[in-house]
Design a protein around this motif. Structure first.
Motif, PDB file in Angstrom:
ATOM      1  N   THR A   1     -43.518  -2.563   8.553  1.00 38.25           N
ATOM      2  CA  THR A   1     -42.791  -1.445   7.950  1.00 38.25           C
ATOM      3  C   THR A   1     -43.055  -0.173   8.745  1.00 38.25           C
ATOM      4  OG1 THR A   1     -42.969  -2.417   5.740  1.00 38.25           O
ATOM      5  CG2 THR A   1     -42.508  -0.055   5.861  1.00 38.25           C
ATOM      6  N   MET A   2     -42.010   0.473   9.208  1.00 40.32           N
ATOM      7  CA  MET A   2     -42.153   1.738   9.921  1.00 40.32           C
ATOM      8  C   MET A   2     -42.749   2.790   8.977  1.00 40.32           C
ATOM      9  SD  MET A   2     -41.157   1.445  13.062  1.00 40.32           S
ATOM     10  CE  MET A   2     -40.833   3.156  13.509  1.00 40.32           C
ATOM     11  N   GLY A   3     -43.675   3.560   9.499  1.00 39.67           N
ATOM     12  CA  GLY A   3     -44.264   4.635   8.710  1.00 39.67           C
ATOM     13  C   GLY A   3     -45.230   4.161   7.652  1.00 39.67           C
ATOM     14  N   SER A   4     -45.731   2.930   7.774  1.00 36.24           N
ATOM     15  CA  SER A   4     -46.697   2.419   6.803  1.00 36.24           C
ATOM     16  C   SER A   4     -47.929   3.314   6.743  1.00 36.24           C
ATOM     17  CB  SER A   4     -47.109   0.991   7.187  1.00 36.24           C
ATOM     18  OG  SER A   4     -48.133   0.516   6.346  1.00 36.24           O
ATOM     19  N   ARG A   5     -48.484   3.446   5.566  1.00 40.53           N
ATOM     20  CA  ARG A   5     -49.695   4.259   5.441  1.00 40.53           C
ATOM     21  C   ARG A   5     -50.830   3.608   6.216  1.00 40.53           C
ATOM     22  NH1 ARG A   5     -53.709   3.607   0.664  1.00 40.53           N
ATOM     23  NH2 ARG A   5     -53.563   1.382   0.183  1.00 40.53           N
ATOM     24  N   LEU A   6     -51.839   4.400   6.545  1.00 39.50           N
ATOM     25  CA  LEU A   6     -52.978   3.914   7.304  1.00 39.50           C
ATOM     26  C   LEU A   6     -54.130   3.561   6.367  1.00 39.50           C
ATOM     27  CD1 LEU A   6     -53.025   6.367  10.349  1.00 39.50           C
ATOM     28  CD2 LEU A   6     -52.070   4.056  10.233  1.00 39.50           C
ATOM     29  N   LEU A   7     -54.781   2.442   6.646  1.00 41.27           N
ATOM     30  CA  LEU A   7     -55.995   2.038   5.941  1.00 41.27           C
ATOM     31  C   LEU A   7     -57.200   2.335   6.820  1.00 41.27           C
ATOM     32  CD1 LEU A   7     -54.957  -1.513   4.657  1.00 41.27           C
ATOM     33  CD2 LEU A   7     -54.708   0.684   3.469  1.00 41.27           C
ATOM     34  N   THR A   8     -58.294   2.721   6.197  1.00 45.14           N
ATOM     35  CA  THR A   8     -59.544   2.914   6.927  1.00 45.14           C
ATOM     36  C   THR A   8     -60.419   1.690   6.715  1.00 45.14           C
ATOM     37  OG1 THR A   8     -59.449   5.322   6.645  1.00 45.14           O
ATOM     38  CG2 THR A   8     -61.582   4.367   7.229  1.00 45.14           C
ATOM     39  N   ILE A   9     -60.740   1.009   7.813  1.00 43.07           N
ATOM     40  CA  ILE A   9     -61.541  -0.208   7.777  1.00 43.07           C
ATOM     41  C   ILE A   9     -62.972   0.139   8.192  1.00 43.07           C
ATOM     42  CG2 ILE A   9     -61.759  -2.582   8.581  1.00 43.07           C
ATOM     43  CD1 ILE A   9     -59.186  -2.016   7.030  1.00 43.07           C
ATOM     44  N   HIS A  10     -63.923  -0.230   7.384  1.00 43.95           N
ATOM     45  CA  HIS A  10     -65.327   0.115   7.617  1.00 43.95           C
ATOM     46  C   HIS A  10     -66.122  -1.101   8.088  1.00 43.95           C
ATOM     47  CE1 HIS A  10     -65.247   4.175   5.678  1.00 43.95           C
ATOM     48  NE2 HIS A  10     -64.199   3.649   5.063  1.00 43.95           N
TER      49      HIS A  10
END
Length: 497
Positions: free
Chosen positions: A65-74
């Protein structure tokens, strides 16, 4: 109501309640921090500490999906003690839903430390797990009343309603449920490799972590150095076939038969289970639970409840399995004290169903092929545990439109990457014949069978660590078979014999 698969997953409280092993922390200073890393002191549950790095990176939630939100992976990185470290080793926890960082704090901490002889070791919190989970659990409006009559179909219908409500909840929290797939999860690993500026990484997984590793091989084998698996779950094995669950109980009987005291008490486990389940099918047992009169509730204990308990407790041949055997024995003799004790542990409650949608969505996305689904339905009709071992799959199959990854994802893979597999002969979750099927296309496979081991086998013998270190150094191991002591399921020690 508990999800059976998540109850068993690596890093669950079942693991943490098992025997603790002594931990030796190896000396050494961390290498320089990578991008977006902070030096920390990592403290295990045992109290032992080691210098490490806490890091994070960002990935698209849904790369389709274009413009998908970003996840922060720890993640937490334990730097290598080697002057010439090999490709970083990324630990993939089971579940889906297990936290790699939490696993590193538990009884596998010693193994994390040992592998630093070879390379950096990374405890990854996969998307939607641990520190990488940014959506709270959903508390649905549905409840599985302990006083009502239930069967698999009614339970599935209830969870369908819970899932529908929780899918809306997840969307309301800004999440894209179509990003909750093993393919997206695997691509996060490749992004981690790039984040670390590593040419390749090695993968080290168990259970669902092996499923994720196999998907990674399929997607970007050329970026993988070596792969270590335990209790393998193939790409079309999210749902286990009931025939192998039934065969597991036959294997269990063979172990019981060579221990006279156990054999005298359990001469035929399968016949015992059939008798008790048949009795419960004919009429449930009504028991009062609660510590005092004001808290007491009437629990209508039914065949479905016992099948679910059995599915939860057969993962490893330890005290939980002993508890299950004793429960069947006592119910067969018309006694309910053991049942009351089990119910007080909170396996079943009147609370509304709470879901972490990501693990459920991951399983729905991996799905099941049409042929395997037909086998499952045919076998579950007569299996001891029915179809509940993998609940809520395949019961919720197709309940989230467009999520299924499709038949191409589930096709067998063929690969050259050196792979090491550990399998336990008393694994009550991922069965040996299916594990062999899952890795049949891996052309550089080393296989170690651990006799009498269950699902969570990494810490069962020093030979497991030796085999891993040999494999990381040479791409193979001369260890083919490890034999553990006969399990007594804690029953002989309880009896003082």
């Amino acid at each position: 109501m508990l999800s059976i698969k998540k109850f068993i997953a690596g890093g669950s409280f079942l693991l943490q309640l098992c025997y603790l092993l002594p931990v030796v922390v190896m000396a050494g200073q961390p290498a320089l921090a990578a991008n977006n890393e902070t030096a920390i002191t990592f403290t295990a549950d045992s109290g032992k500490s080691v210098k490490a790095y806490s890091g994070s990176y960002q990935v698209p939630e849904n790369r389709n999906t274009m413009g998908s939100r970003l996840l922060t992976i720890h993640y937490v990185r334990f730097p290598s003690l080697s002057d010439k470290p090999a490709a970083p080793i990324v630990y993939l926890a089971g579940g889906p839903g297990g936290s790699g960082i939490a696993t590193a704090k538990g009884r596998r901490f010693e193994l994390f430390m040992a592998l630093r002889q070879h390379a950096d070791v990374i405890a990854l919190d996969q998307r939607g797990t641990g520190l990488s989970d940014d959506v709270p659990p959903c508390k649905s409006s549905q409840a599985m009343a302990v006083s009502a009559r239930w069967d698999e179909q009614k339970m599935a219908q209830l969870h369908e309603l819970a899932l529908a409500g929780c899918a809306v909840f997840r969307k309301g929290n800004g999440a894209d449920i179509l990003g909750d797939t093993t393919v997206q999860n695997a691509l996060d690993i490749n992004d981690l490799r790039e984040h670390l500026q590593a040419e390749k990484v090695s993968l080290w997984g168990i259970s669902y972590g092996s499923h994720l590793a196999l998907a990674s091989i399929k997607l970007f084998e050329e970026k993988l150095d070596k792969v270590i698996l335990a209790s393998a779950e193939g790409l079309d094995q999210t749902v286990k076939l009931p025939q192998y669950t039934d065969a597991y109980f036959a294997s269990l009987q063979r172990v019981i038969d060579v221990q006279p005291q156990l054999k005298a008490r359990f001469p035929d486990v399968v016949a015992l289970m059939k008798r008790v389940l048949l009795k419960l099918d004919a009429g449930p047992i009504v028991v009062s639970t609660g510590e005092d009169e004001k808290q007491q509730k009437q629990f209508v204990f039914q065949k479905l409840h016992l099948q679910m308990l059995s599915s939860m407790l057969i993962s490893d041949p330890g005290r939980y399995l002993g508890l299950l055997l004793e429960l069947y024995h006592s119910l067969d003799n018309g006694q309910t004290e053991a049942l009351k004790m089990v119910l007080q542990q909170g396996f079943f409650t009147d609370d509304t169903i709470t879901m972490r949608i990501m693990p459920t969505a991951m399983d729905i996305a991996s799905g099941i092929s049409d042929g395997r689904l037909t086998q499952f339905r045919q076998q579950s009709a007569t299996s001891l545990l029915g179809g509940v071992l993998n609940f809520p799959m395949p019961h919720l199959l197709g309940q989230i439109p467009s999520l299924d990854l499709g038949e191409n994802f589930r096709q067998p893979l063929s690969a050259e990457v050196p792979t090491l597999l550990f399998s336990g002969t008393l694994d009550g979750r991922t069965y040996l014949p299916e594990q062999l099927e899952a890795v049949a296309g891996l052309k550089q496979l080393s296989h170690v069978v651990v006799e009498h081991a269950g699902h969570n086998l990494y810490m069962t013998s020093p030979d497991v660590e030796t085999a891993i270190l040999q494999f990381l150094t040479t791409g193979k191991t001369d260890i083919k078979h490890v034999t553990l002591p006969l399990p007594d399921f804690g029953l002989l020690s309880v009896d003082g014999k």
